[in-house]
Enzyme design. Sequence first.
Site, short mmCIF file in Angstrom:
data_model
loop_
_atom_site.label_atom_id
_atom_site.label_comp_id
_atom_site.label_asym_id
_atom_site.label_seq_id
_atom_site.Cartn_x
_atom_site.Cartn_y
_atom_site.Cartn_z
CB CYS A 140 -10.78 -0.06 -8.73
SG CYS A 140 -11.01 -1.37 -7.51
CG ASP A 192 -6.30 -7.41 -1.61
OD1 ASP A 192 -5.09 -7.48 -1.31
OD2 ASP A 192 -7.11 -6.74 -0.95
CG HIS A 211 -2.16 0.84 0.93
ND1 HIS A 211 -3.24 0.39 0.20
CD2 HIS A 211 -2.45 2.12 1.23
CE1 HIS A 211 -4.14 1.34 0.09
NE2 HIS A 211 -3.69 2.40 0.72
CD GLU A 222 -11.02 -6.89 -2.45
OE1 GLU A 222 -9.97 -6.25 -2.66
OE2 GLU A 222 -11.90 -6.49 -1.68
#
Length: 588
Positions: A526, A479, A212, A455
């Site tokens: 996304c 993910d 992240h 995901e």
Amino acid sequence: MSFAVHGLPVARGVAIGRAVLMASSRVDVAHYFVEPDQVAAEIERVRAGRNAVIEEIKRLQTTIAQMGPKEAPHELGALLDVHLMLLQDEELISGVKHWITDRLYNAEWALTTQLELLSRQFDEMEDEYLRERKADLEQVAERILRYMKGVATPGTPSGAARRRTAQDLLLDDSVDVPLVIIAHDLSPADMLQFKQSVFAGFVTDVGGRNSHTAIVARSMDIPAVVGARGASQLVRQDDWVIIDGDAGVMIVDPSPIILAEYGFKQRQGELERGRLARLRHTPAVTIDGQKIELLANIELPDDAPAALQAGAAGVGLFRSEFLFMGRRGRLPDEEEQYAAYRRAVEGMQGLPVTIRTMDVGADKPLDDGVREESHLNPALGLRAIRLSLADPATFLIQLRAILRAAVHGPVNMLIPMLAHASEIRQTLALVAAARADLEHRGIPHGPTRLGAMIEIPAAALTLNVFLKYFDFLSIGTNDLIQYTLAIDRADESVAHLYDPLHPAVLRLVADTIAQCNAHGKSVSVCGEMAGDTTVTKLMLGLGLRSFSMHPAQILAVKQEVLRADTARLAPWARQVIEAEDPASLLGS
């Protein structure tokens, strides 16, 4: 002497500046800039902390003097004498004053920075006894930090970064050059705090391409390298550093020739950004007339202007979890969340905003002061919708806030990490309960389309259930790759196995897009693949017509869209996903 440290490139571009080491301490240390009118108060906080520790040690010395040698050995008194001497050393305080006054560091940051410099001086001492006093210095500094932690006030970085070329640096040594962060690691909360700071780039010892931290770096559009093992130990405070975000290299103490070379590369990057900026108002339409939706991923309401500036057709992913992080137990209530979502919706000026419900856990810890236990596999634990369903009271607060924000513009609600039909039914029941509560109390709220993140492989393989209950789907490739390939995307030791083009991943993505199109349900990507221009044409060939990415990536993706012919790409895309080595066909 110049040297290079290699890591993983995660955010493109070149940054040149002075190194700022994010000192590591056993006491959590806040790092933020203060305003000039706060300098005196910050210096006073350090003095107050030092004086409090001095008084504490003097009280201990008085107590020890009343004890016998068995209860208080002579060595203990001698140790306190050393600590007192270090506390009264003006070099410690004068150095801290320098960092606060000249760099506008907050008190804790200034203290840990000065500690790092003094520690290096102790390391270079020939006398073994004096070298060992480094541990005493660290203990003294931590005592001060512990005292200040109780009186510290939260702050945020201020100022704006101004990129300078190597030519600037060569011609004028007195310029106010950019700063680059060198750290062992940076949490998402750290990254968020530095989002509008003066930093021009960063390097971390650990991390993967799709941790992240890396993702937020790309959203900030600043050069970054992660997984550069040992960087924080090799670089000294204030060293000149070049960060090559394209090659994944940090160059320390570069020669004038290397500076000039990277200065040229930096200027070329600025020219390319200028060329892309001309595409902002150009409709995203392929050669064969297919309209493509290019949406923005944002972390905070204040990111909306950047999304509009990049020409986004809306927000495809508002990561609401950033409103919850770093709160130390003080989670945002309904009014605070409603105000934040409303700002984002109004900031997009009538364009749709998709708000994902809280997705914390794994590499995005909540830091709520309650859930302190650690798990061996946090990515597989109580996170995202699992955490929300385990705490329905908190979840209902967020749902009500999102529904209320829908009065001010088009809002979609996105649920992360669903895998089971039972989770879907629980979620829908809570959404209905939140709406019913608002209706009962007469509080205005608006309609929302409800979507689910795909995901988890289990979700991708049971799409018929998701298509039955949801208005749209959004593929979270970050993910999905992680769970499909059993790869921790934040672990640099297995980063080379994290492969977005693995045949299994591509087939799950392709099947999801195909089934959504067949059922007339909208679908977007996304994850990081949405902003990766090397796979844009592949996604178009697979039938994807909606991409959601960081605002900084929109124009580059739009350029690829404008050059694409989806009718010709479709048969090629099928060949790619059926290949043993899909990456080998991407250049064809």
